[in-house]
Design an enzyme around this catalytic site. Structure first.
Site, short mmCIF file in Angstrom:
data_model
loop_
_atom_site.label_atom_id
_atom_site.label_comp_id
_atom_site.label_asym_id
_atom_site.label_seq_id
_atom_site.Cartn_x
_atom_site.Cartn_y
_atom_site.Cartn_z
NE ARG A 23 -11.46 1.71 -2.19
CZ ARG A 23 -11.45 0.61 -1.84
NH1 ARG A 23 -11.20 0.52 -0.35
NH2 ARG A 23 -12.10 -0.16 -1.74
CB CYS B 202 -2.54 -1.36 7.48
SG CYS B 202 -2.17 -0.23 8.40
#
Ligand code: COA
Ligand code: ZN
Length: 311
Positions: free
Chosen positions: A7, A232
């Protein structure tokens, strides 16, 4: 040890990891002794396209008895999807920082709390346990310090709703050991019956130090991500979660029983670069465990002869 790579790790990958590969990864992790696996997120597919296959993933993974398969859920719609997909636990998320909550979830914290109270009620009606993850529990990249009283105050409101656990998330790697120790020990004394998880990111290289400080203060549940996945791709310098196999290795060296099969974790981590298309930050998969011996150089026997002849 609780795995969040499928996740927290995969949500940030720019390339879509094929559903079958996600399932194979979770199945491999299921056999590696982890207590809990966050398998996916039931979020808006527009917001996180990487996890748009949540239903299929949850349906097709092999569920190993004893492993808790949890899923991130941001709202009522997500909760309905997760319950329908037989998630063992719903992991609700809101931020302890007002600015981060609005940026990530588009609501004030009070609005999030009101909405999540409804989700808790729905889950309780369906007899599915709830964990609440509080983001920015050790600092916010936009607001700075997030006081302990703020974090523990939100925890108290969720504990009062009867949730099973709370996760204090160091979303952007701002936690440091004395701060972690203080928050963990207050949490432990105030909410003795509530599961506490620590969720560190290694953004500033402090995840392991924070883990050890948390253990000393009474914590015993840690989120981590296989290969140290995460970070990210659009934020230079951002990095992933505490790395599962690196953390397990360190804790094993210190004599802790993590319940994990280290070679199985290393094998799973070794397959990641092919899966995500880039190198991953985990160190153990490159260096090997500390007791992995290397052969001496080929001409070693000759050097030894010479050294001994001179003695
Ligand atoms: N599952 C599936 N679809 C969902 C959904 C969910 N849990 N929540 C919202 N949607 C859909 C809505 O159906 C709507 O679709 P439509 O435009 O086709 O009608 C669209 O998303 C917008 O819905 P809305 O209720 O206005 O939500 P929003 O745009 O304010 O988004 C969130 C709020 C929180 C649901 C969304 O931003 C999200 O899922 N974010 C993920 C945050 C996250 O995972 N961050 C990283 C981990 S902390
Ligand atoms: Zn995280």
């Amino acid at each position: 040890m609780q795995e969040v790579g499928p996740r927290d790790g995969l949500q940030m990958e720019s390339a879509f990891v094929p559903t079958a590969d996600k399932i194979a990864l979770i199945d491999a992790l299921s056999d590696a002794g982890l207590a809990k696996i966050e398998a996916t997120a039931f979020v808006s597919p527009q917001a996180i396209p990487a996890l748009r296959d949540a239903e299929v993933v949850l349906r097709e993974i092999r569920r190993v008895p004893g492993v808790v398969y949890t899923c991130l859920v941001p709202n009522l719609r997500g909760a309905e999807r997760a319950i329908e997909s037989r998630a063992d636990e719903l992991n609700l998320v809101m931020s302890a920082s007002e600015t981060h909550n609005i940026a990530n979830l588009r609501m004030t914290r009070e609005q999030s709390f009101a909405a999540l109270s409804g989700v808790v009620a729905l889950a309780q009606g369906a007899r599915v346990p709830v964990n609440v993850s509080l983001s920015c529990a050790f600092g916010c990249p936009m607001e700075g310090e997030v006081p302990a009283d703020t974090v523990l105050g939100w925890a108290a409101r969720f504990v009062a709703l009867g949730v099973r656990g709370i996760t204090l998330c160091d979303t952007t790697g701002m936690a440091f050991p004395p701060q972690v120790a203080a928050r963990v020990s207050v949490f432990r004394s105030r909410f003795a019956g509530t599961e506490l998880t620590l969720h560190f990111h290694d953004t500033r290289g402090m995840a392991l130090a924070n883990t050890l400080a948390a253990i000393d203060a009474g914590a015993d549940r840690f989120d981590a991500s296989i290969g140290g996945l995460g970070g990210c791709p659009y934020a230079p310098g951002a990095s992933g979660n505490a790395c599962t196999e690196d953390t397990v290795h360190a804790l094993q060296c210190m004599g802790f029983d993590t319940g994990c099969d280290l070679p199985a974790l290393i094998a799973a981590a070794a397959r990641l670069p092919a899966l995500v298309g880039h190198d991953v930050p985990g160190q153990l998969v490159k260096a090997g465990p500390r007791d992995a011996l290397h052969a001496p150089p080929p001409d070693f026997a000759q050097w030894r002869e010479r050294a001994l002849a001179r003695a």
